[in-house]
Scaffold this active site. Sequence first.
Site, PDB file in Angstrom:
ATOM      1  N   ARG A  94       0.848  -1.275  -0.210  1.00 60.73           N
ATOM      2  CA  ARG A  94       0.111   0.114   0.186  1.00 60.73           C
ATOM      3  C   ARG A  94       0.812   1.056   0.063  1.00 60.73           C
ATOM      4  NH1 ARG A  94      -5.322  -1.683   3.234  1.00 60.73           N
ATOM      5  NH2 ARG A  94      -5.541  -3.662   2.293  1.00 60.73           N
ATOM      6  N   GLU A  98       0.829   4.051   1.101  1.00 64.40           N
ATOM      7  CA  GLU A  98       0.658   4.901   2.325  1.00 64.40           C
ATOM      8  C   GLU A  98       1.822   6.226   2.037  1.00 64.40           C
ATOM      9  OE1 GLU A  98      -2.029   4.295   4.279  1.00 64.40           O
ATOM     10  OE2 GLU A  98      -2.164   2.248   4.190  1.00 64.40           O
ATOM     11  N   ARG A 142       1.632   2.862  12.842  1.00 63.23           N
ATOM     12  CA  ARG A 142       0.879   1.510  12.459  1.00 63.23           C
ATOM     13  C   ARG A 142       0.823   1.236  11.188  1.00 63.23           C
ATOM     14  NH1 ARG A 142      -3.266   5.385  13.401  1.00 63.23           N
ATOM     15  NH2 ARG A 142      -4.954   4.872  12.051  1.00 63.23           N
ATOM     16  N   HIS A 143       1.533   2.094  10.176  1.00 66.63           N
ATOM     17  CA  HIS A 143       1.369   1.720   8.787  1.00 66.63           C
ATOM     18  C   HIS A 143       2.746   1.290   8.159  1.00 66.63           C
ATOM     19  CE1 HIS A 143      -2.466   4.141   9.213  1.00 66.63           C
ATOM     20  NE2 HIS A 143      -2.990   3.438   8.273  1.00 66.63           N
ATOM     21  N   GLU A 168      -7.011  -0.434  14.949  1.00 70.42           N
ATOM     22  CA  GLU A 168      -7.806  -1.379  13.849  1.00 70.42           C
ATOM     23  C   GLU A 168      -7.002  -2.613  13.771  1.00 70.42           C
ATOM     24  OE1 GLU A 168      -9.186  -0.230  10.108  1.00 70.42           O
ATOM     25  OE2 GLU A 168      -8.464  -1.880   9.525  1.00 70.42           O
ATOM     26  N   SER A 212     -10.468  -5.923   9.022  1.00 67.11           N
ATOM     27  CA  SER A 212     -11.641  -5.420   8.498  1.00 67.11           C
ATOM     28  C   SER A 212     -12.228  -6.672   7.743  1.00 67.11           C
ATOM     29  CB  SER A 212     -11.337  -4.439   7.658  1.00 67.11           C
ATOM     30  OG  SER A 212     -11.000  -3.247   8.105  1.00 67.11           O
ATOM     31  N   ARG A 269       0.317  -5.712  12.742  1.00 66.42           N
ATOM     32  CA  ARG A 269      -0.712  -5.226  13.911  1.00 66.42           C
ATOM     33  C   ARG A 269      -0.992  -6.159  15.012  1.00 66.42           C
ATOM     34  NH1 ARG A 269      -4.554  -0.906  11.258  1.00 66.42           N
ATOM     35  NH2 ARG A 269      -3.170   0.581   9.833  1.00 66.42           N
TER      36      ARG A 269
HETATM   37  P1  AMO Z   1      -7.907  -3.392   5.201  1.00 68.88           P
HETATM   38  O1  AMO Z   1      -7.939  -2.598   4.166  1.00 68.88           O
HETATM   39  O2  AMO Z   1      -8.943  -2.968   6.427  1.00 68.88           O
HETATM   40  O3  AMO Z   1      -9.097  -4.623   4.639  1.00 68.88           O
HETATM   41  O4  AMO Z   1      -6.732  -4.359   5.674  1.00 68.88           O
HETATM   42  C1  AMO Z   1      -7.151  -5.376   6.633  1.00 68.88           C
HETATM   43  C2  AMO Z   1      -5.836  -5.138   7.672  1.00 68.88           C
HETATM   44  O5  AMO Z   1      -4.684  -5.258   6.986  1.00 68.88           O
HETATM   45  C3  AMO Z   1      -3.832  -4.562   7.843  1.00 68.88           C
HETATM   46  N1  AMO Z   1      -3.123  -3.416   7.348  1.00 68.88           N
HETATM   47  C4  AMO Z   1      -1.850  -2.813   7.304  1.00 68.88           C
HETATM   48  N2  AMO Z   1      -1.046  -3.041   8.245  1.00 68.88           N
HETATM   49  C5  AMO Z   1       0.188  -2.406   8.168  1.00 68.88           C
HETATM   50  N3  AMO Z   1       0.292  -1.407   7.294  1.00 68.88           N
HETATM   51  C6  AMO Z   1      -0.670  -1.074   6.311  1.00 68.88           C
HETATM   52  N4  AMO Z   1      -0.450  -0.144   5.454  1.00 68.88           N
HETATM   53  C7  AMO Z   1      -1.839  -1.827   6.323  1.00 68.88           C
HETATM   54  N5  AMO Z   1      -3.075  -1.831   5.636  1.00 68.88           N
HETATM   55  C8  AMO Z   1      -3.558  -2.794   5.952  1.00 68.88           C
HETATM   56  C9  AMO Z   1      -4.725  -3.755   9.032  1.00 68.88           C
HETATM   57  C10 AMO Z   1      -5.877  -4.059   8.160  1.00 68.88           C
HETATM   58  O6  AMO Z   1      -7.020  -4.001   9.514  1.00 68.88           O
HETATM   59  N6  AMO Z   1      -9.856  -6.598   1.701  1.00 68.88           N
HETATM   60  C11 AMO Z   1      -9.856  -6.136   3.151  1.00 68.88           C
HETATM   61  C12 AMO Z   1     -10.254  -7.498   4.173  1.00 68.88           C
HETATM   62  C13 AMO Z   1     -11.513  -8.162   3.869  1.00 68.88           C
HETATM   63  O7  AMO Z   1     -12.511  -7.640   3.595  1.00 68.88           O
HETATM   64  O8  AMO Z   1     -11.232  -9.305   3.840  1.00 68.88           O
HETATM   65  C14 AMO Z   1      -8.923  -5.198   3.410  1.00 68.88           C
HETATM   66  O9  AMO Z   1      -7.874  -5.302   2.683  1.00 68.88           O
HETATM   67  O10 AMO Z   1      -4.467  -4.754  10.172  1.00 68.88           O
HETATM   68  P1  ATP Z   2      -7.454   0.419   6.947  1.00 71.60           P
HETATM   69  O1  ATP Z   2      -7.131   1.147   6.022  1.00 71.60           O
HETATM   70  O2  ATP Z   2      -6.906  -0.987   6.678  1.00 71.60           O
HETATM   71  O3  ATP Z   2      -9.019   0.589   7.337  1.00 71.60           O
HETATM   72  P2  ATP Z   2      -6.249   1.997   9.062  1.00 71.60           P
HETATM   73  O4  ATP Z   2      -6.026   1.729  10.491  1.00 71.60           O
HETATM   74  O5  ATP Z   2      -5.265   2.426   8.041  1.00 71.60           O
HETATM   75  O6  ATP Z   2      -6.970   0.471   8.579  1.00 71.60           O
HETATM   76  P3  ATP Z   2      -8.141   3.800   8.116  1.00 71.60           P
HETATM   77  O7  ATP Z   2      -9.715   3.762   7.938  1.00 71.60           O
HETATM   78  O8  ATP Z   2      -7.235   3.732   6.875  1.00 71.60           O
HETATM   79  O9  ATP Z   2      -7.712   2.568   9.030  1.00 71.60           O
HETATM   80  O10 ATP Z   2      -7.519   4.995   8.930  1.00 71.60           O
HETATM   81  C1  ATP Z   2      -8.157   5.528  10.198  1.00 71.60           C
HETATM   82  C2  ATP Z   2      -7.680   6.591  10.453  1.00 71.60           C
HETATM   83  O11 ATP Z   2      -6.239   6.768  10.735  1.00 71.60           O
HETATM   84  C3  ATP Z   2      -7.721   7.699   9.351  1.00 71.60           C
HETATM   85  O12 ATP Z   2      -9.068   8.592   9.562  1.00 71.60           O
HETATM   86  C4  ATP Z   2      -6.658   8.671   9.498  1.00 71.60           C
HETATM   87  O13 ATP Z   2      -7.061   9.664  10.473  1.00 71.60           O
HETATM   88  C5  ATP Z   2      -5.801   7.693  10.105  1.00 71.60           C
HETATM   89  N1  ATP Z   2      -4.976   7.451   9.057  1.00 71.60           N
HETATM   90  C6  ATP Z   2      -5.183   6.466   8.045  1.00 71.60           C
HETATM   91  N2  ATP Z   2      -4.010   6.339   7.147  1.00 71.60           N
HETATM   92  C7  ATP Z   2      -3.124   7.195   7.637  1.00 71.60           C
HETATM   93  C8  ATP Z   2      -1.795   7.580   7.142  1.00 71.60           C
HETATM   94  N3  ATP Z   2      -1.398   6.724   6.023  1.00 71.60           N
HETATM   95  N4  ATP Z   2      -1.394   8.623   7.659  1.00 71.60           N
HETATM   96  C9  ATP Z   2      -1.621   9.151   8.555  1.00 71.60           C
HETATM   97  N5  ATP Z   2      -2.749   8.990   9.437  1.00 71.60           N
HETATM   98  C10 ATP Z   2      -3.673   7.700   8.796  1.00 71.60           C
END
Ligand code: AMO
Ligand code: ATP
Length: 429
Positions: free
Chosen positions: A210, A212, A218-219, A352, A355, A403
Amino acid sequence: MRKYLNEVTPETETAKVIGWVHEIRDLGGLSFYILRDRTGFLQATIVKKKAPEAVLNAARDVSRESVVMVSGIVKPTEKAPGGRELIPEEFEIISRAETPLPLDVSEKVLAEVDTRIDNRYLDARRPKINSIFSIRSNVTRALYEFMFSEGFINITTSKIVAAATEGGTELFPIAYFDKEAFLNQSPQLYKQMMMAAGFDKVFEIGPIFRAEEHNTTRHLNEATSIDVEVSFADHNGVMELLEKVIIAAYGAVEKNCQNEIETLGIEFEVPKTPFPKVTYAEAIDIAAISIDEEISYGDDLSTAAERAIGDEMGEHYFITDWPTSIKPYYAMPYEDEPEICKAFDLMHPKMELSSGAQRIHQHDLLVEQIREKGLSPDSFEFYLKPFRYGMPPHAGWGLGMERLIMTMLDLPNIREAVLFPRDRHRLTP
Ligand code: AMO
Ligand code: ATP
């Protein structure tokens, strides 16, 4: 025969060990070499008046973090760690470490995370860091064992793809001959296609990519996703499965990793199930009590909102019944209330974790939802086609491995849960 250091006990008579020189203390007539391997430490004690000449020469010559072979007699002693010491009869330098070291392995206080990851091979020699990855390995094993015991089929899907899965953003484009291609954000479409193939229950543990833009704790730009898809299940069914998976992971660590938990010095508790469920509407009300910012129905939860709800809940919990508008096109809307959908997030109080959703399995509804999100059904043709030829109802989720480990071990940064993190600025090592 070579022994691991933890196999050398006060009762052992003689031992031959191989390890790294963790520390050298020279007291004049007496010198101590603390040896280290992945199982622990052992003190080699050299009495200068008594030791063989060859041992003295090698020991004088050796530098910290060199690899050495030492063999000799083991003596019980209160004064050394583990209640025993090794009196060398042989001391051989197998591989010498240059000085100065880029990172001090024996230092009790950890260096900056960037310096550590630049020198990950040295950093990972530390027992604390080694423990994190030993635990992660145990979790991986427990997940495979659990999924197989539940009758799941393991799949491996392509990481090079032609279109986005999770919406248009956050994609890494790659050079693929003369075609437009990307690194996959999620095996989402593939695991759903395997439902059409009649595989019934599938899982994959693999990389997701991703783009990001921002640096957070946490990303990652490359993460490991534990993905599951189940036919003839709804969102409630796969939430129950997700609870069991979390318990299987924690349970394995509790059973197999007590030494690692002790090394990390953390409090470790297997979470209690069932995890409470709050709806999205309830969640934003909980957040509104303690944070200043305005949250309107239909907004994604901000980091501050997630933390406020997490503080209130104080344990793992699900957020259910999300507005359809903020979940991906594949989430199934409620028949009687299509503005909300059968999607859920599994939350740890700090962030989180996962999902998931019951998916739309009706072709026409799916096309409608893809359009609704401003995407073009044409670019999803390979995905949409199976929905016309006998797609069973199904549900699933994705759980972030890093995570899971980060929250389990109370690590301050997600980079601690991956050996070679990829973030906004890091492409090596
Ligand atoms: P989602 O985008 O919420 O859902 O991703 C699922 C879980 O993957 C982890 N995750 C990450 N961890 C670290 N860095 C990141 N950039 C990152 N992005 C995601 C998180 C997140 O909760 N297709 C759906 C899943 C489904 O519905 O089956 C999906 O990708 O822990
Ligand atoms: P997912 O993307 O898988 O749902 P996530 O924990 O990244 O997991 P998001 O819904 O993307 O959840 O983000 C939740 C909140 O976290 C966003 O509303 C934003 O405030 C913050 N956030 C998400 N991604 C970023 C990022 N790359 N940089 C800074 N803040 C972020």
